[in-house]
Each structure stands twice: as structure tokens, then as C-alpha cells.
Design a protein around this motif. Structure first.
Motif, PDB file in Angstrom:
ATOM      1  N   ARG A 156      -1.315  14.172  -9.024  1.00 16.63           N
ATOM      2  CA  ARG A 156      -1.445  15.537  -8.513  1.00 16.63           C
ATOM      3  C   ARG A 156      -2.347  15.606  -7.284  1.00 16.63           C
ATOM      4  O   ARG A 156      -2.518  16.668  -6.699  1.00 16.63           O
ATOM      5  N   THR A 157      -2.945  14.481  -6.902  1.00 16.58           N
ATOM      6  CA  THR A 157      -3.814  14.448  -5.731  1.00 16.58           C
ATOM      7  C   THR A 157      -3.025  14.007  -4.503  1.00 16.58           C
ATOM      8  O   THR A 157      -1.939  13.424  -4.622  1.00 16.58           O
ATOM      9  N   LYS A 158      -3.566  14.271  -3.317  1.00 14.86           N
ATOM     10  CA  LYS A 158      -2.882  13.868  -2.085  1.00 14.86           C
ATOM     11  C   LYS A 158      -2.757  12.356  -1.996  1.00 14.86           C
ATOM     12  O   LYS A 158      -1.732  11.826  -1.584  1.00 14.86           O
ATOM     13  N   LEU A 159      -3.824  11.646  -2.381  1.00 15.74           N
ATOM     14  CA  LEU A 159      -3.781  10.186  -2.342  1.00 15.74           C
ATOM     15  C   LEU A 159      -2.734   9.652  -3.311  1.00 15.74           C
ATOM     16  O   LEU A 159      -1.980   8.729  -2.994  1.00 15.74           O
ATOM     17  N   GLY A 160      -2.662  10.254  -4.509  1.00 15.69           N
ATOM     18  CA  GLY A 160      -1.689   9.823  -5.495  1.00 15.69           C
ATOM     19  C   GLY A 160      -0.273  10.104  -5.066  1.00 15.69           C
ATOM     20  O   GLY A 160       0.636   9.310  -5.340  1.00 15.69           O
ATOM     21  N   GLN A 161      -0.058  11.222  -4.371  1.00 11.09           N
ATOM     22  CA  GLN A 161       1.282  11.535  -3.879  1.00 11.09           C
ATOM     23  C   GLN A 161       1.697  10.577  -2.771  1.00 11.09           C
ATOM     24  O   GLN A 161       2.885  10.312  -2.579  1.00 11.09           O
ATOM     25  N   TRP A 162       0.714  10.058  -2.052  1.00 12.77           N
ATOM     26  CA  TRP A 162       1.007   9.120  -0.967  1.00 12.77           C
ATOM     27  C   TRP A 162       1.208   7.703  -1.506  1.00 12.77           C
ATOM     28  O   TRP A 162       2.195   7.036  -1.216  1.00 12.77           O
ATOM     29  N   LEU A 163       0.263   7.229  -2.320  1.00 13.41           N
ATOM     30  CA  LEU A 163       0.328   5.866  -2.837  1.00 13.41           C
ATOM     31  C   LEU A 163       1.078   5.753  -4.156  1.00 13.41           C
ATOM     32  O   LEU A 163       1.554   4.679  -4.512  1.00 13.41           O
ATOM     33  N   SER A 164       1.137   6.831  -4.923  1.00 14.20           N
ATOM     34  CA  SER A 164       1.709   6.930  -6.271  1.00 14.20           C
ATOM     35  C   SER A 164       0.649   6.607  -7.318  1.00 14.20           C
ATOM     36  O   SER A 164      -0.255   5.785  -7.108  1.00 14.20           O
ATOM     37  N   GLY A 165       0.800   7.276  -8.467  1.00 12.54           N
ATOM     38  CA  GLY A 165      -0.123   7.048  -9.566  1.00 12.54           C
ATOM     39  C   GLY A 165      -0.056   5.635 -10.094  1.00 12.54           C
ATOM     40  O   GLY A 165      -1.048   5.089 -10.579  1.00 12.54           O
ATOM     41  N   VAL A 166       1.125   5.008  -9.983  1.00 12.40           N
ATOM     42  CA  VAL A 166       1.287   3.627 -10.445  1.00 12.40           C
ATOM     43  C   VAL A 166       0.365   2.685  -9.682  1.00 12.40           C
ATOM     44  O   VAL A 166      -0.376   1.885 -10.265  1.00 12.40           O
ATOM     45  N   VAL A 167       0.390   2.780  -8.352  1.00 11.15           N
ATOM     46  CA  VAL A 167      -0.437   1.904  -7.522  1.00 11.15           C
ATOM     47  C   VAL A 167      -1.920   2.124  -7.820  1.00 11.15           C
ATOM     48  O   VAL A 167      -2.686   1.163  -7.975  1.00 11.15           O
ATOM     49  N   LEU A 168      -2.330   3.376  -7.922  1.00 12.23           N
ATOM     50  CA  LEU A 168      -3.744   3.674  -8.152  1.00 12.23           C
ATOM     51  C   LEU A 168      -4.193   3.171  -9.523  1.00 12.23           C
ATOM     52  O   LEU A 168      -5.323   2.681  -9.671  1.00 12.23           O
ATOM     53  N   THR A 169      -3.332   3.274 -10.525  1.00 12.15           N
ATOM     54  CA  THR A 169      -3.685   2.775 -11.856  1.00 12.15           C
ATOM     55  C   THR A 169      -3.826   1.263 -11.850  1.00 12.15           C
ATOM     56  O   THR A 169      -4.766   0.709 -12.442  1.00 12.15           O
ATOM     57  N   ILE A 170      -2.904   0.584 -11.186  1.00  9.67           N
ATOM     58  CA  ILE A 170      -2.994  -0.880 -11.079  1.00  9.67           C
ATOM     59  C   ILE A 170      -4.270  -1.283 -10.349  1.00  9.67           C
ATOM     60  O   ILE A 170      -5.001  -2.198 -10.781  1.00  9.67           O
ATOM     61  N   LEU A 171      -4.569  -0.600  -9.237  1.00  8.17           N
ATOM     62  CA  LEU A 171      -5.778  -0.930  -8.472  1.00  8.17           C
ATOM     63  C   LEU A 171      -7.039  -0.662  -9.281  1.00  8.17           C
ATOM     64  O   LEU A 171      -8.000  -1.438  -9.221  1.00  8.17           O
ATOM     65  N   ALA A 172      -7.034   0.428 -10.054  1.00  7.98           N
ATOM     66  CA  ALA A 172      -8.205   0.738 -10.874  1.00  7.98           C
ATOM     67  C   ALA A 172      -8.412  -0.327 -11.945  1.00  7.98           C
ATOM     68  O   ALA A 172      -9.544  -0.762 -12.210  1.00  7.98           O
TER      69      ALA A 172
END
Length: 379
Positions: free
Chosen positions: A30-46
Motif C-alpha cells: 500500500r506504500t509508494k515504494l511497495g507499489q514500485w518495487l512490489s511487496g514481494v521484493v521488499l519482503t525478500i530484502l527484509a
């Protein structure tokens, strides 16, 4: 101080962390960064950050449990709406576009396999990535498990992270193509020319949480997982149990489509399991090893995506498929039903929203078989 802070045998500590990562993934969309990178990428990076900061281990019994149980439950939950009859009646010419897009991914896998040296596990690596680009992350998980790649955590994390990054670039590319006047002169589109279909659409109400439906869906998913693994054992093909799980889920989806359509929430629950899986993938990544192995995989995925797009555009031109239909089919195959529907809605191609979802789910249904087949063909 003993590192990692949460040891491999601290099951509740790991459940706490990885459920938190799943929640973070859903929130980030739901965030701008998540819409750009996707929640999948951010979860993997986290997950990668937590493991390399030595907060969680790179491997543990919990990691293994997610690979075996969460993925096996997610597969049926994501396939229970794969009604093939509905696909045939509603998708129209997009079925041809879907077939071309799948052929494009297979051609990309073969081209990348012959052009780039990925080492002794090349056939399994390209087959897993190819399955992801025909279905989605569920197929990435299922095929990598069927082929035994899940035993190498760093390799799997590298593949998943690289795959996700190239998919972001791919999505940006097809969005640009949708607005390209030069491409429209080459491949005409009545849908793009017409814009919105002019029909007023009421905003869909969010369904009320139905615990009875969720419990029933989990029961059915567990039945598919149990039956699929039992069939694999009886046939002496335990490594390919995910294929039997897929077949059982598809059988239920097409024998009882009306009944399953009334049970809401299964797809979201399946995605919850997949987000836990994304966190585990990230946590399996040793950054030093990733850097050493990432570039060949990155170049392979770029080659595969490029060939896929070229085949899709060439097929649309030759068979006179509307450019909008071709791009949505490509999105549904390469990325998945959610992004295909989102792209169709954002471009005001409302008539393509439902076919995009149906084709994406059908991609989930066939990708496991194609992926395992490619591994055998190239092995």
C-alpha cells in the motif's frame, strides 16, 4: 552474545519474525515504494537483511517446514478458482495470446540456457525460473522443491531476488509499450483506441471474513496436499508430489466450480503462506555468496524476458491480436493474475480485467508441469 540472536531451534521466535515479515509484505504493497518495487521484493530484502545482520539463521527446521507445508497448502488455495470452462468462455482471443506468451517464455528459457553458463545445476535453475515466468512465485516454490533446489538456500534466494527485480523492469516496459504510438502503428489496438468501455462500474464491497469458508478451504487444501503426497509415495515419485497436488486442486476447481466460488478468501490465504515463504527465501541468502552467483542468473532472466516479449509482439502481429490483449496476456503469464488485473484496470481496459485474472490463474495451473518438463528436457 551468541549469534544469530534468534537461534535455529527457537521455533516461536522464528514464527514471530516470519509472520511479521508477511505482515510487512502486505502492508508495504500500500506504500509508494511497495507499489514500485512490489511487496514481494521488499519482503525478500527484509528477510535477507535480518539474516545477514545475524538476527535470524540462514537455515532452520522452521525454514524447512515452510518449504514443505506452507507451499503445499498455498498451491491448492491459489488454484481453487482455476475454472477452465470459465476461462474458455470469457477469455476469447486472449487464449491464443496466452499460448503465445507461454511459448515465448519457453523460447526464452531455451535461449538463455544455451547462451549463459549457469553451472552444473543449469537445467534446474532455468526450469524453476521458467515456471515462475509462466505462473508465479507459487510455481517457483513448487518446481524448485520438486527439483531439489531448495537445499541450496543462497542459490534460491539469489534466483528469487533477481527474478523479482527483472519482473519490476519488465512491468515498467510493458506499461510503456501500452502508451507507445509507434508500437500501436505496428500492432493496432481497438481497445487502447477506445479507452474506457464507458460502463459505470460499482466499487466492489470487501467480503466479510467468513471463518467457516476459510476453515473449509484449508481442509480442502490439506486434503490435496495429503492426497498428492500419498500418490507420489505410491508411485515412487515423492519428488514430484507437487504435480499431484496441483492435479487434485485443479480437479476440485473444475468439478465443483460453483461451490468453490462461494468460498471466499482462499486466494488471499494462499498469498499469506507465500509471503511467509518470501521471508524464508530472503533469510536463506548469504550476501557474499549471492554477489558471486547473481550476475549469470541476472543475465539469464533478462534474456528470457526479452525473448518472451519479442515472441509476444511478433505473435500479436502475425495473428492480428489486439495489442492490449497481448500485453495483458504477457503480464498474466510472466507476473501473475493480480498485476494483470491491476494493469488492465489502471489502463481503463475494463473488459480485460476478468480474462487477465483467469489467464494468470491458469498459468499457475500449467507452470509446474512445464517447469519439471523443461528440467528433464535440458538435463
Amino acid at each position: 552474545m551468541t549469534l544469530p540472536l534468534i537461534s535455529a531451534d527457537n521455533m516461536f521466535g522464528l514464527i514471530f519474525v516470519f509472520l511479521g515479515l508477511a505482515a510487512f509484505g502486505f502492508w508495504s504493497e500500500r506504500t509508494k515504494l511497495g507499489q514500485w518495487l512490489s511487496g514481494v521484493v521488499l519482503t525478500i530484502l527484509a528477510g535477507t537483511a535480518l539474516a545477514n545482520l545475524r538476527i535470524v539463521p540462514f537455515a532452520s527446521p522452521f525454514h524447512d517446514m515452510v518449504w514443505v507445508y506452507a507451499v503445499s497448502l498455498a498451491i491448492p488455495l491459489l488454484l481453487f478458482h482455476a475454472d477452465i470452462r470459465k476461462l474458455v468462455s470469457e477469455a476469447g482471443m486472449m487464449i491464443a495470446a496466452f499460448a503465445i506468451a507461454v511459448a515465448g517464455t519457453v523460447a526464452g528459457v531455451l535461449a538463455g540456457f544455451w547462451l549463459i553458463d549457469l553451472g552444473p545445476d543449469a537445467n534446474r535453475i532455468v526450469a524453476t525460473l521458467g515456471a515462475s515466468w509462466i505462473g508465479g512465485s507459487m510455481n517457483f516454490a513448487a518446481v524448485s522443491q520438486a527439483l531439489g533446489l531448495n537445499e541450496n538456500g543462497s542459490l534460491i534466494a539469489t534466483m528469487a531476488a533477481t527474478d523479482a527485480v527483472v519482473m519490476v523492469i519488465f512491468m515498467a516496459a510493458i506499461l510503456l509499450m501500452a502508451g507507445s504510438r509507434a508500437l500501436l502503428r505496428f500492432i493496432p489496438s481497438k481497445i487502447i483506441a477506445a479507452g474506457d468501455d464507458g460502463v459505470e462500474h460499482k466499487e466492489e464491497e470487501k467480503p466479510v471474513l467468513d471463518m467457516g469458508a476459510l476453515a473449509t478451504l484449508l481442509f480442502l487444501a490439506a486434503g490435496c496436499a495429503f492426497g498428492g503426497r500419498l500418490i507420489g509415495e505410491v508411485l515412487g515419485m515423492q519428488g514430484y508430489s507437487v504435480l499431484f497436488i496441483t492435479l487434485l486442486a485443479l480437479a476440485l476447481a473444475n468439478i465443483f466450480p460453483a461451490w468453490l466460488a462461494k468460498l471466499r478468501g482462499g486466494f488471499d490465504l494462499g498469498m499469506f503462506f507465500m509471503y511467509v515463504f518470501f521471508g524464508v527465501i530472503g533469510a536463506g541468502a548469504d550476501i557474499v555468496l549471492m554477489v558471486q552467483t547473481a550476475m549469470p542468473i541476472f543475465f539469464f532472466v533478462v534474456v528470457m524476458a526479452t525473448v518472451h516479449l519479442c515472441v509476444v509482439l511478433a505473435g500479436a502481429k502475425i495473428f492480428r491480436i489486439d495489442l492490449a490483449e497481448a500485453l495483458i496476456a504477457s503480464n498474466a503469464v510472466a507476473v501473475g493474475p493480480a498485476t494483470a488485473a491491476a494493469m488492465a484496470a489502471s489502463q481503463r481496459w475494463r473488459l480485460l480485467v476478468t480474462p487477465g485474472i483467469l489467464l494468470g490463474v491458469f498459468g499457475y495451473a500449467v507452470a509446474n508441469f512445464i517447469g519439471v518438463g523443461l528440467a528433464g528436457l535440458l538435463g
